[in-house]
Design a protein around this motif. Structure first.
Motif, PDB file in Angstrom:
ATOM      1  N   GLU A  92     111.182  60.124  86.560  1.00 17.74           N
ATOM      2  CA  GLU A  92     111.990  61.327  86.376  1.00 17.74           C
ATOM      3  C   GLU A  92     113.219  61.324  87.293  1.00 17.74           C
ATOM      4  OE1 GLU A  92     109.927  65.378  86.277  1.00 17.74           O
ATOM      5  OE2 GLU A  92     111.085  65.406  88.130  1.00 17.74           O
ATOM      6  N   ASP A 115     106.363  61.176  87.246  1.00 21.82           N
ATOM      7  CA  ASP A 115     107.040  62.281  87.906  1.00 21.82           C
ATOM      8  C   ASP A 115     106.539  62.206  89.342  1.00 21.82           C
ATOM      9  OD1 ASP A 115     107.932  64.631  88.951  1.00 21.82           O
ATOM     10  OD2 ASP A 115     107.070  65.933  87.399  1.00 21.82           O
ATOM     11  N   ASP A 118     106.133  66.585  91.472  1.00 24.17           N
ATOM     12  CA  ASP A 118     106.239  67.687  90.521  1.00 24.17           C
ATOM     13  C   ASP A 118     106.152  69.008  91.278  1.00 24.17           C
ATOM     14  OD1 ASP A 118     105.961  68.983  87.818  1.00 24.17           O
ATOM     15  OD2 ASP A 118     104.086  69.594  88.767  1.00 24.17           O
ATOM     16  N   ARG A 276     109.200  67.423  80.642  1.00 23.73           N
ATOM     17  CA  ARG A 276     109.552  66.105  80.155  1.00 23.73           C
ATOM     18  C   ARG A 276     108.375  65.499  79.393  1.00 23.73           C
ATOM     19  NH1 ARG A 276     112.986  67.452  84.793  1.00 23.73           N
ATOM     20  NH2 ARG A 276     111.007  68.381  85.312  1.00 23.73           N
ATOM     21  N   GLU A 280     105.630  64.252  82.081  1.00 26.00           N
ATOM     22  CA  GLU A 280     104.784  65.425  82.358  1.00 26.00           C
ATOM     23  C   GLU A 280     103.825  65.705  81.199  1.00 26.00           C
ATOM     24  OE1 GLU A 280     107.693  67.968  85.316  1.00 26.00           O
ATOM     25  OE2 GLU A 280     108.216  67.993  83.212  1.00 26.00           O
TER      26      GLU A 280
HETATM   27 MN    MN Z   1     107.728  67.900  87.171  1.00 29.61          MN
END
Ligand code: MN
Ligand code: AHG
Ligand code: MN
Length: 336
Positions: A92, A115, A118, A276, A280
């Motif tokens: 990400e 990710d 997060d 995403r 995610e």
């Molecule tokens: Mn995230």
């Protein structure tokens, strides 16, 4: 005293359940386990050393990068690169995927999407954050550099997925397609121990999780579903409780254990939703389905969606299967 099963032991003992059991995925999970401990250590020090706050630049998605976003990204990248099983990583935090195409990685079959941190806007205020990861086999032949095509696989092709929640305790939860297991880090010995074997999400629950600050922008079906969650109905135990941390991993983890539904719908502020697909939604969809739950974009299973770009966003309805079904019924009824 009964010795707990450690994550390391569990990975090795369950290797044969995995369809391509050559031990490579086990090594890969080992590097993720190590990186998680390093990130955990860094997060625990936040506030004592100068790693809180924004770094002063935006990531590819125009979001302010936090110092810990960068630390977590670098830590996982380094750990994944240090092993010979991974030929590329998409994060990400990075505009393009990273290809590992030196001699050490020439036989590598796996790609990882992640990710790294997060919920990073919560770090400065000591609220739980997480890491999410998703593992696939490459689709192009071994021995050549990975391509974008390797990363744009539907979630159904995942071979493993998991998350780490750096919370009041630190947990790593993962699946390789044979159920979901959770491990809690024992900080006194620095080892993840099996604490939540064979996790199942309750069929229904009493928690709904959504950023209600966006309410006026939501589609009518979502607004009506939220009203339904708030209405009094003794038989179904409504009104439900609203719980929204703003760290997807933490919100998801709570609902996985207690039962509940998490929504990040479309709205004029986020025309395609915010979450995403690759970093995610897909990994959490794999976990929730393995635990008996559902994850959709409001119409289709998340894991059926064919991604078209690395940083693609999709609406997401995820959690207890009956609650996701009810949300769908509202979406259908008020389809615009
Ligand atoms: Mn995230
Ligand atoms: P990230 O920190 O990786 O960018 O993810 C933030 C995500 C997710 O963790 C959270 O559920 C959601 O953004 C919160 O968004 P809102 O602040 O719009 O509710
Ligand atoms: Mn992030």
């Amino acid at each position: 005293m009964v010795q707990p099963t450690t994550l390391g032991e569990f990975i090795v003992e369950n290797q044969q359940d995995f369809p391509y059991a050559t031990g490579e995925l086990s090594h890969l999970l080992t590097s993720i386990r190590l990186a998680a401990k390093v990130v955990n250590r860094e997060i625990n020090k936040a506030g004592l050393v100068d790693i809180l706050g924004a770094i002063g630049r935006d990531n590819i998605q125009g979001e302010a990068q936090q110092k810990l976003d960068v630390i977590a990204n670098d830590t996982f990248m380094r750990a994944l690169r240090s092993m010979g099983q991974v030929c590329g990583v998409a994060s990400e935090e990075e505009e393009y995927f990273v290809s590992f195409d030196d001699d050490i990685h020439s036989e590598a079959k796996y790609i990882v999407l992640m990710d790294p941190l997060d919920g990073s806007s919560n770090i400065d205020v000591n609220v739980s954050v997480g890491t999410i990861f998703s593992i696939y086999r490459r689709t192009t032949p071994v021995g050549i550099p990975v391509t974008l095509e390797d990363f744009l696989q539907p979630g159904d092709a995942q071979v493993a997925a998991g998350y780490v929640v750096y919370g009041s305790s630190t947990m790593l939860v993962y699946t390789t397609g044979s159920g979901v297991n959770g491990f809690t880090l024992d900080p006194s010995i620095g080892v993840f121990c099996l604490s939540h074997p064979n996790m199942h999400i309750p069929e229904t629950g009493k928690i709904y999780s959504v950023n209600e600050g966006n309410y006026v922008h939501f589609p009518e079906g979502v607004k009506q579903y939220i009203k339904y969650c708030q209405e009094y109905d003794e038989a179904s135990g409504r009104p439900y409780t609203s719980r929204y941390i703003g760290s997807l991993v933490s919100d998801f983890h709570r609902n996985l254990i207690k039962g509940g539904v998490y929504l990040y719908p479309t709205g004029t502020m986020a025309p395609k939703g915010k979450l995403r697909l690759l970093y995610e939604c897909n990994p959490l969809a794999f976990i929730v389905e393995q635990a008996g739950g559902s994850a959709t974009d409001g119409k289709r299973r998340i894991m059926e969606l064919q991604p078209s770009e690395l940083h693609e966003r999709v609406p997401c309805f995820i959690g207890s299967p009956k609650m996701v079904d009810t949300a769908h019924a509202f979406l259908r009824k008020y389809e615009e």
